[in-house]
Design an enzyme around this catalytic site. Structure first.
Site, mmCIF file in Angstrom:
data_model
loop_
_atom_site.group_PDB
_atom_site.id
_atom_site.type_symbol
_atom_site.label_atom_id
_atom_site.label_comp_id
_atom_site.label_asym_id
_atom_site.label_seq_id
_atom_site.Cartn_x
_atom_site.Cartn_y
_atom_site.Cartn_z
ATOM 1 N N ASP A 264 -4.484 -6.357 7.787
ATOM 2 C CA ASP A 264 -3.190 -6.409 8.034
ATOM 3 C C ASP A 264 -2.950 -5.509 9.504
ATOM 4 O O ASP A 264 -3.700 -4.724 9.921
ATOM 5 C CB ASP A 264 -2.220 -5.665 7.040
ATOM 6 C CG ASP A 264 -2.513 -4.090 6.896
ATOM 7 O OD1 ASP A 264 -1.816 -3.306 7.810
ATOM 8 O OD2 ASP A 264 -3.409 -3.905 6.079
ATOM 9 N N CYS B 27 7.917 -21.917 21.509
ATOM 10 C CA CYS B 27 8.403 -21.521 20.200
ATOM 11 C C CYS B 27 9.909 -21.243 20.312
ATOM 12 O O CYS B 27 10.643 -21.284 21.473
ATOM 13 C CB CYS B 27 7.830 -19.962 19.943
ATOM 14 S SG CYS B 27 8.566 -18.640 20.735
ATOM 15 N N CYS C 149 6.014 -21.576 26.586
ATOM 16 C CA CYS C 149 5.690 -21.675 25.264
ATOM 17 C C CYS C 149 7.002 -22.369 24.537
ATOM 18 O O CYS C 149 8.296 -22.283 25.129
ATOM 19 C CB CYS C 149 6.109 -20.172 25.075
ATOM 20 S SG CYS C 149 6.046 -19.869 22.921
ATOM 21 N N ASP D 78 0.813 -1.352 0.132
ATOM 22 C CA ASP D 78 -0.044 0.009 -0.001
ATOM 23 C C ASP D 78 0.991 1.260 0.117
ATOM 24 O O ASP D 78 2.238 1.058 -0.134
ATOM 25 C CB ASP D 78 -0.802 0.125 1.308
ATOM 26 C CG ASP D 78 -0.437 0.471 2.424
ATOM 27 O OD1 ASP D 78 0.851 0.549 2.657
ATOM 28 O OD2 ASP D 78 -1.081 0.740 3.379
HETATM 29 ZN ZN LIG Z 1 7.366 -18.164 22.599
#
Ligand SMILES: [Zn+2]
Length: 443
Positions: free
Chosen positions: A258, A385, A383, A96
């Site tokens: 977005d 990740c 977590c 954009d």
């Molecule tokens: Zn994480």
């Protein structure tokens, strides 16, 4: 529903040394850094949005250096963002203009023809027409009534540009999907803009000007727009700051939106900095623990200059806070002792007084309660990740861009799986038929 991440060079240094608190001396910014999809080992989004205004040029000051901007145009968006590997081939790249960067100009600095060329040459998959933000918002305005002269002028500019943009894209047989941008000062004027964009031939609309609006106001606009365009028209919300409310928007059949919100909240929100999946389909938030750099924090340095604290005392308290957070993470320090050391340093920031003089103040008590919860629940241990596994407690420490952006990238990962869980729920509960309403464009 596609979650598109609006990038503004949000990378981190994978070799950052948390103990020494610095990057290797030979680090080359960008080249040695990792984008979220690199450090996590997968893309925590369905696409990336790049704004022309974030890249910048001689007209608009962006965030890219001049050589980065040149390279972006030379190698294209996908290679620049390092999304040119087979694992990322399915990701969309939206473009954009970044209308916020020229909001005070009389007219957008880019022409429709120039933007079509830019999207095409840089290999975008989707490109938004050249819009001009309208700041007025009247939730009660009906049709195209009301609106200041400036708002009406911007409305006309946005639609004229959209018409020229679509014609040009057609003319050159562009390989990207053109999106017509809706700007308006009320739900009614936005619906009218949407109706005209559909009449021009657009089947994918991007709704602009949503950033300052609250969720109920955004819904009023979507309601009016949905009533004015066919159900087959796809809708994208530009700059969707209320991303955490996304579940309440599912009735509008949004194709994509977005946002930077999960990343930004890691370091711009007062309380909700670290995300985890919560009960059912909710998100759970934790407050990150602020331990700013004593020698770089302007507030702390002001206090030193005024003679309120001595620099060596600040450094000692900072080291005690960091040291006990790490010891707590290893199971070698108690919660209360860790919390105390953190609060002693926090007092200088929150109250600009020593902890002994303000430890019981209401602001300190609130902070203590939030930090106690973060420490007691140790969310970073829950977590899996790549960031939380390798940074451990440093991901929850609010300090410098390498920790703060890592936490933001972790949030992107949690948010992406949140969206997937919502989509799964909708797939299970999908009504047999989509609502069929006759709309202006179909009549
Ligand atoms: Zn994480």
């Amino acid at each position: 529903m596609k979650f598109v991440f609006a990038d503004s060079l949000d990378y981190v240094d994978p070799n950052f040394d948390f103990i020494a608190d610095r990057s290797p001396a030979e680090r080359q910014p960008y080249w040695d850094d990792s984008y979220p999809h690199e450090i996590l080992g997968y893309a925590p989004y369905d696409g990336v949005l790049v704004s022309r205004g974030i890249i910048g040029d001689h007209r608009v000051k962006g965030k890219y250096t001049a050589s980065q901007a040149r390279r972006f145009e030379l190698v294209g968006a996908r290679k620049f963002l390092r999304l040119d590997k087979p694992a990322f081939a399915h990701l969309d790249i939206f473009g954009d203009c970044g209308a916020f960067s020229y909001v005070s100009e009389e007219r957008p600095p880019y022409s429709a023809v120039e933007m079509v060329e830019f999207y095409e040459d840089c290999g975008f998959t989707h490109g938004c027409s050249v819009d001009h933000i309208i700041f007025d918002f009247d939730s009660a305005g009906s049709g195209v009534d009301g609106g200041s002269a400036d708002a009406r002028n911007r409305f006309d500019i946005t639609l004229e540009n959209a018409d020229a943009f679509r014609r040009e894209a057609e003319q050159i047989d562009a390989s990207f999907t053109p999106l017509g941008v809706v700007q308006g000062w009320s739900p009614g004027s936005m619906a009218e803009a949407a109706r005209r964009l559909v009449a021009m031939g657009y089947d994918y609309l991007a709704i602009g000007g949503m950033v300052p609006l609250k969720s109920p106001e955004i819904k009023l606009c979507l309601d009016a727009i949905r009533d004015a365009v066919p159900w087959s028209t796809k809708l994208h919300i530009l700059g969707f700051a209320k991303a955490d409310d996304i579940d309440s928007f599912h009735g509008f059949d949004i194709a994509s939106f977005d946002t930077t919100s999960p990343l930004i909240r890691a370091f711009k929100d007062a309380k909700q900095n670290y995300y985890l999946p919560g009960e059912g389909l909710a998100l759970h938030y934790f407050t990150a623990i602020r331990v700013p750099q004593a020698i770089e924090n302007p507030k702390l340095q002001r206090s030193v200059k005024k003679g309120v604290f001595r620099a060596e005392d600040l450094l000692r308290m900072e080291a005690a806070a960091l040291g006990s957070l790490r010891a707590y993470d290893r199971g070698e320090a108690e919660l209360e002792e860790t919390l105390h050391n953190v609060l002693v340093y926090s007092a200088l920031l929150v109250e600009e007084k020593s902890f002994d003089d303000c430890g019981g103040s209401p602001a300190m008590a609130k902070l203590a309660a939030r930090y106690r919860r973060t420490l007691a629940e140790r969310p970073w241990k829950r977590c899996g990740c790549a960031i939380c596994v390798s940074a451990s407690v440093d991901v929850i420490i609010f300090r410098g861009s390498n920790r703060n952006k890592r936490r933001g990238i972790h949030n992107l990962a949690i948010y992406k799986s949140h969206i997937e869980r919502l989509d799964l729920k909708r797939a299970i509960n999908r009504p047999t038929e989509l609502p069929r309403r006759l709309c202006a464009a179909e009549q």
